[in-house]
Design an enzyme around this catalytic site. Structure first.
Site, PDB file in Angstrom:
ATOM      1  N   GLY A  15      26.441  22.812   5.486  1.00 30.39           N
ATOM      2  CA  GLY A  15      25.200  22.534   4.477  1.00 30.39           C
ATOM      3  C   GLY A  15      25.813  21.946   3.356  1.00 30.39           C
ATOM      4  O   GLY A  15      25.347  21.962   2.404  1.00 30.39           O
ATOM      5  N   ALA A  16      26.590  20.619   3.731  1.00 27.98           N
ATOM      6  CA  ALA A  16      27.082  19.950   2.404  1.00 27.98           C
ATOM      7  C   ALA A  16      26.156  18.993   1.810  1.00 27.98           C
ATOM      8  O   ALA A  16      26.830  18.393   0.940  1.00 27.98           O
ATOM      9  CB  ALA A  16      28.324  19.489   3.155  1.00 27.98           C
ATOM     10  N   GLY A  19      21.634  21.018  -2.074  1.00 20.53           N
ATOM     11  CA  GLY A  19      21.663  22.379  -2.768  1.00 20.53           C
ATOM     12  C   GLY A  19      23.115  22.907  -3.277  1.00 20.53           C
ATOM     13  O   GLY A  19      23.938  21.953  -3.731  1.00 20.53           O
ATOM     14  N   GLY A  21      25.592  23.754  -1.260  1.00 22.07           N
ATOM     15  CA  GLY A  21      26.655  23.004  -0.555  1.00 22.07           C
ATOM     16  C   GLY A  21      27.039  21.659  -0.909  1.00 22.07           C
ATOM     17  O   GLY A  21      28.123  21.335  -0.999  1.00 22.07           O
ATOM     18  N   SER A 142      23.861  36.878   0.097  1.00 23.46           N
ATOM     19  CA  SER A 142      22.680  36.837  -1.008  1.00 23.46           C
ATOM     20  C   SER A 142      22.447  38.085  -1.378  1.00 23.46           C
ATOM     21  O   SER A 142      22.645  38.981  -0.260  1.00 23.46           O
ATOM     22  CB  SER A 142      21.378  36.187  -0.444  1.00 23.46           C
ATOM     23  OG  SER A 142      20.251  36.358  -1.337  1.00 23.46           O
ATOM     24  N   TYR A 167      15.172  37.448   6.706  1.00 27.22           N
ATOM     25  CA  TYR A 167      16.278  36.749   6.031  1.00 27.22           C
ATOM     26  C   TYR A 167      17.219  37.605   5.390  1.00 27.22           C
ATOM     27  O   TYR A 167      18.481  37.660   5.432  1.00 27.22           O
ATOM     28  CB  TYR A 167      15.542  35.955   4.771  1.00 27.22           C
ATOM     29  CG  TYR A 167      16.444  35.163   4.192  1.00 27.22           C
ATOM     30  CD1 TYR A 167      17.097  33.900   4.477  1.00 27.22           C
ATOM     31  CD2 TYR A 167      16.896  35.560   2.754  1.00 27.22           C
ATOM     32  CE1 TYR A 167      18.030  33.229   3.805  1.00 27.22           C
ATOM     33  CE2 TYR A 167      17.593  34.911   1.738  1.00 27.22           C
ATOM     34  CZ  TYR A 167      18.102  33.718   2.575  1.00 27.22           C
ATOM     35  OH  TYR A 167      19.099  32.900   1.672  1.00 27.22           O
TER      36      TYR A 167
END
Length: 283
Positions: A15-16, A19, A21, A142, A167
């Site tokens: 996820g780079a 955000g 990442g 999270s 989630y």
């Protein structure tokens, strides 16, 4: 942070391109690491690689769709084929879906991307991490894990799909996985920790349509910036004071206490076995 150095180290960040990442990848490169950028979008991935390289850093792009187990296996194969060590693995990519969706493997999307992708990719790269020790695994979880519970009779939300609980379940799975993996890696020189980045202004959930995008926009002034949100990820990847620390949950770069269920060893063991079955990894 001025005395932190990742010179000669190789890191992989999922996820780079967006955000926290993205910030994590840029910061690890700034500290001297060679960073493998895992992204689904080639154009954005190449743009980030050029940005890092233009600043004197080292970065390479690896394309993968983390919703697909076949793609994850190909990602691992490509990285391992390079013959490079792996000193830091940052499992960061995640999704939030308002309605229930299935991935190409027929698995509920949030559980597949947020938990099973962490589980599968880590296992595929684990021998390389061991060979590169000391090495670190960083799992972005999270505090939303407190909203979820592990229901082994309905892990994929077929009976009841409530987006926040689904989630939260996936983030609880991240923490259970971290704690169980830490126990199994004891004495190997590979550590694994997880973290809460805070409520961060990112693109998470933006694919859920116009209403979701409006809500994200309204909330943005009250959210942390990705730069602030990435601090704990970078801390766990690079800080000397974290050497040898494993099986911990961090908030704002400090150890914190996660929920009671996240510390249930029997739940962790059962989740491990179910995850192994769902990914074809030996338990």
């Amino acid at each position: 942070m001025s005395d932190w150095s990742l010179d000669g180290k190789t890191c992989l960040v999922t996820g780079a391109t967006a955000g926290i990442g993205r910030v994590t990848a840029v910061e690890l490169a700034r500290l001297g690491a060679k960073v493998s950028l895992v992204a689904r979008d080639r154009a954005r991935g190449e743009a980030l690689a050029r940005e890092i390289q233009g600043g004197g850093g080292k970065a390479e792009l690896l394309l993968a769709d983390l919703a697909s187990q076949q793609s994850i296996r190909e990602l691992a194969r490509q990285f391992l084929a390079r013959g490079e060590p792996l000193h830091v693995l940052v499992n960061n990519a995640g999704v939030f879906e308002l309605s229930r969706k299935l991935n190409a493997d027929g698995i509920e999307m949030v559980f597949a991307v947020n938990h099973l992708a962490y589980f599968l990719l880590t296992h595929l790269l684990l021998d390389r991490l061991r060979a590169s020790a000391p090495a670190r695994i960083v799992n972005v979880a999270s505090d939303a894990h407190r909203w979820g519970t592990i229901d082994f009779d309905d892990l994929e939300g077929e009976k009841s799909y409530r987006s926040m609980r689904i989630y939260g379940r996936s983030k609880l799975a991240n923490i259970l996985f971290t704690y169980e993996l830490a126990r199994r890696l004891e004495g190997t020189g590979v550590t694994v920790n997880c973290l809460h980045p805070g409520a961060v202004s990112t693109r998470l959930g933006a694919q859920n349509g116009a209403i979701a995008r409006v809500l994200i926009g309204l909330l943005r002034p009250f959210l942390r910036s990705p730069l602030h949100g990435a601090k704990t990820s970078v801390h766990l990847a690079a800080a000397p004071e974290v050497d040898g620390v494993s099986g911990e949950y961090f908030i704002d770069c400090r150890p914190a206490r996660s929920s009671r269920e996240s510390q249930d060893r029997e739940v962790a063991r059962r989740l491990w076995e179910r995850s192994a079955a769902m990914t074809g990894i030996g338990a």
